[in-house]
Design a protein around this motif. Structure first.
Motif, mmCIF file in Angstrom:
data_model
loop_
_atom_site.group_PDB
_atom_site.id
_atom_site.type_symbol
_atom_site.label_atom_id
_atom_site.label_comp_id
_atom_site.label_asym_id
_atom_site.label_seq_id
_atom_site.Cartn_x
_atom_site.Cartn_y
_atom_site.Cartn_z
ATOM 1 N N ILE A 94 34.770 38.310 40.874
ATOM 2 C CA ILE A 94 34.856 37.388 42.021
ATOM 3 C C ILE A 94 33.943 37.813 43.178
ATOM 4 N N ALA A 131 44.068 36.249 43.783
ATOM 5 C CA ALA A 131 42.965 35.335 44.141
ATOM 6 C C ALA A 131 43.218 34.729 45.519
ATOM 7 N N LEU A 157 38.905 31.123 41.384
ATOM 8 C CA LEU A 157 38.883 32.595 41.309
ATOM 9 C C LEU A 157 39.991 33.115 40.392
#
Ligand code: PMV
Length: 356
Positions: A94, A131, A157
């Motif tokens: 990410i 996330a 994500l």
């Protein structure tokens, strides 16, 4: 160095904190098989749960120059080295989408509301809560972002941590993956379904703990084995067809067809495991005993209860809330004897994640 990395935008170095809780979900149409960077071979759709959730907090600060690691992780207050690889991989993936990650250190603390090692898949709630925390950090450090984009990007994500996590951000029902059933469906993130009969917002998910042990075959390996499964192509066609049929069922509140599709999906998922090479079985004898009790109870009472399965032996009983008492009696009388330490969890359909 910072300027070289980001020609147009300087990454601010900040101390801060973010905290989110996110629930697990139970798939109605199962995601099994992926390609590329966590992209699903077939569309899936799930009930978002309420009680089974992960609460994650992240304290962050600028990374020191010679610091090698960029995170520490505590689960229920203790170090969990076995989780570190997964978190490390997630943070690396990410960091392309959240540039500030490379310049900060993250102290991550998580805990689940459901017993750890109960055999309940926790990757959806764990990865979606992580996330969301990172999205919150991105918002605090860098950008103004609309609520809608925040949610979409959090789902995007979460997918990079665990495919099913992409469906845990919102509720009560979320779909993911290319599907003719839903024009706005995306391979990259989950989309909430609003057009549903009200009965589905009352659905209960009673999770019967049949096996607490860690899965013998991880879902990562299970997905991979679909690449050589001779039935995979037809499975992906079947999942698409079931998505199309389920769309109407969810709008109309057609419980008979709901049951047919949901149980077929659960058994098809496990059929894929049994026909992979090497083959594997995640159900236990008690899983089958309970399934037979469900068939018998449904026939005897006409109560619209059905079962579904995750990648494991535990059984999820799905039914409308108005049958709660009768189903609880059924569980006590007929199936508790098949559960480890007579353990089960009453959960229900929920609205998704929450900032705390
Ligand atoms: O999210 P993963 O990669 O652990 O895959 C989970 C797949 C199933 O739980 C078996 C099905 C699903 O759609 O959630």
């Amino acid at each position: 160095m910072v300027e070289q990395d980001f020609i147009f935008k300087k990454v601010k170095l900040v101390n801060g904190f973010s905290s989110w809780e996110s629930p697990s979900n139970i798939a109605l149409i199962k995601y099994w098989g992926k390609y590329g960077e966590q992209l699903p071979e077939n569309p899936s759709i799930s009930f978002t749960l309420s009680e089974c959730k992960t609460i994650t907090k992240i304290y962050y600060r600028p990374k020191k120059e010679k610091e090698i690691d960029n995170f520490s992780f505590l689960f229920d207050g203790s170090l969990k080295p076995s989780f570190n690889n997964k978190i490390n991989q997630f943070i690396n993936r990410i960091s392309i989408y959240i540039p500030a990650i490379k310049h900060h250190f993250f102290e991550i603390e998580s805990h689940n509301t459901f017993p750890h090692s109960s055999g309940i898949a926790s990757s959806a709630s764990a990865m979606s809560s992580l996330a969301l925390c990172f999205m919150e950090i991105e918002k605090q450090i860098n950008t103004k972002i609309s609520k809608l984009d925040f949610i979409k990007k959090a789902s995007f994500l979460a997918r990079l941590g665990s495919g099913s996590a992409t469906r845990s951000i919102e509720g009560p029902i979320v779909y993911w993956g290319n599907s003719k059933a839903y024009d706005d469906s995306s391979l990259l993130y989950g989309t909430p379904l609003n057009n549903i009969a009200s009965v589905f917002t009352t659905y209960q998910d009673t999770i019967l703990i049949i096996d607490k042990n860690e899965k013998r075959v991880s879902s990562t390996l299970g997905h991979q084995l679909m690449k050589s499964n001779p039935y995979a192509k037809n499975r992906f066609i079947q999942a698409n067809e079931n998505m199309n049929q389920l769309k109407d069922v969810l709008i109309k509140g057609d419980l008979d067809n709901f049951i047919k599709i949901i149980e077929l999906e659960a058994l098809s998922l496990h059929a894929m495991m049994m026909t992979s090479s090497p083959s594997f079985i995640l159900m236990q004898p008690n899983t089958l005993f309970v399934i037979n009790e469900v068939y018998e109870f449904r026939k005897r009472t006409a109560i619209p209860i059905c079962f579904t399965l995750d990648a494991g032996a535990n059984i999820h009983l799905l039914y409308p809330h108005r049958f709660f008492k009768k189903v609880q009696n059924f569980i006590k009388e007929k199936v508790l004897k098949y559960c480890v330490s007579k353990q089960f969890i009453n959960d229900h359909v929920g609205v998704g994640s929450k900032k705390i």
